[in-house]
Scaffold this motif. Structure first.
Motif, PDB file in Angstrom:
ATOM      1  N   LYS A   2       0.817  -1.211   0.000  1.00 40.66           N
ATOM      2  CA  LYS A   2       0.000   0.000   0.000  1.00 40.66           C
ATOM      3  C   LYS A   2       0.850   1.260   0.000  1.00 40.66           C
ATOM      4  O   LYS A   2       0.457   2.285  -0.569  1.00 40.66           O
ATOM      5  CB  LYS A   2      -0.940  -0.012   1.200  1.00 40.66           C
ATOM      6  N   SER A   5       1.615   2.762  -3.496  1.00 43.09           N
ATOM      7  CA  SER A   5       0.559   3.236  -4.384  1.00 43.09           C
ATOM      8  C   SER A   5       0.744   4.713  -4.713  1.00 43.09           C
ATOM      9  O   SER A   5       0.970   5.550  -3.841  1.00 43.09           O
ATOM     10  CB  SER A   5      -0.814   3.024  -3.723  1.00 43.09           C
ATOM     11  N   LYS A  29      -0.706  -2.667  -8.685  1.00 36.86           N
ATOM     12  CA  LYS A  29      -0.584  -2.223  -7.291  1.00 36.86           C
ATOM     13  C   LYS A  29      -0.734  -0.711  -7.167  1.00 36.86           C
ATOM     14  O   LYS A  29      -0.558  -0.151  -6.085  1.00 36.86           O
ATOM     15  CB  LYS A  29       0.768  -2.660  -6.719  1.00 36.86           C
TER      16      LYS A  29
END
Length: 216
Positions: A2, A5, A29
């Motif tokens: 995460k 991103s 992703k």
């Protein structure tokens, strides 16, 4: 993944095989991925296929053996996307020859791309990271220091001039897919910032329901 991103990744040799698979997974992703390749048309085709994914693939023509190409590519990244957070040095070639027969120009091409190209891209990426003090940037080298795969099903064997009769001898051997290497890159990027590692991947084995080895 995460934390990556929306950030910027540069993948060399992104037109096919391992490079294309890595670029695809990074786009999925949510990263802004710059795919460098001499055959940029292939990267452009892949970019069209990934339009619906969270990230975006930016095709850019670049011959990493040429310093002017490398500098222009990273200048484009800086002007259009910003600081490089991830560099995947994947571009590489091989050739079916040996020290007794040569020829030296084939060796020189390998060194120019596999060694000097990697070094020049690494230099530009580090300079980019230093500009904004990126403290968790990653540089991943395929088949050199970070991730060293064994046999992978790509175009490189045919492109390097390996005779068909030799390829035929190994056709039933266990061999990895480009996606397997891309998954390894995702694993490395997914570890905490303080983790550094080197992965050596020999092959992937698959088994049937009875636990018996099944050829890929």
């Amino acid at each position: 993944m995460k934390r990556w991103s929306g950030r910027v990744a540069v993948v060399t040799g992104a037109s096919a095989g391992i490079g294309a698979a890595i670029a695809e997974e990074l786009v999925k992703k949510g990263l802004k991925v710059v795919g460098l390749a001499r055959r940029v048309e292939r990267v452009e085709e892949n970019a069209k296929l990934l339009r619906s994914e969270p990230g975006k693939l930016h095709p850019l023509r670049c011959d990493v053996s040429k310093e002017s190409n490398v500098k222009e590519a990273f200048k484009w990244v800086k002007s259009n996307l910003g600081v490089v957070d991830i560099l995947v040095n994947n571009a590489g070639v091989c050739d079916f020859n040996n020290l007794t027969d040569g020829p030296p120009e084939k060796w020189r091409n390998i060194i120019d791309i596999n060694v000097l190209g990697l070094s020049m891209c690494t230099r530009e990426a580090i300079q980019s990271m230093r500009e904004k003090a990126v403290d968790d940037g990653h540089i991943i080298n395929i088949n050199r220091y970070s991730i060293s795969p064994g046999a992978v099903k790509t175009e490189i064997a045919e492109a390097s001039g390996v005779p068909k009769e030799i390829l035929e001898q190994y056709k039933d051997n266990p061999i990895m897919e480009a996606k397997d290497i891309a998954d390894s890159v995702m694993y490395v990027l997914g570890t905490p910032p303080h983790v550094q590692m080197s992965l050596g991947l020999s092959h992937v084995r698959k088994y049937d329901d009875d636990g018996d080895f099944k050829k890929l």
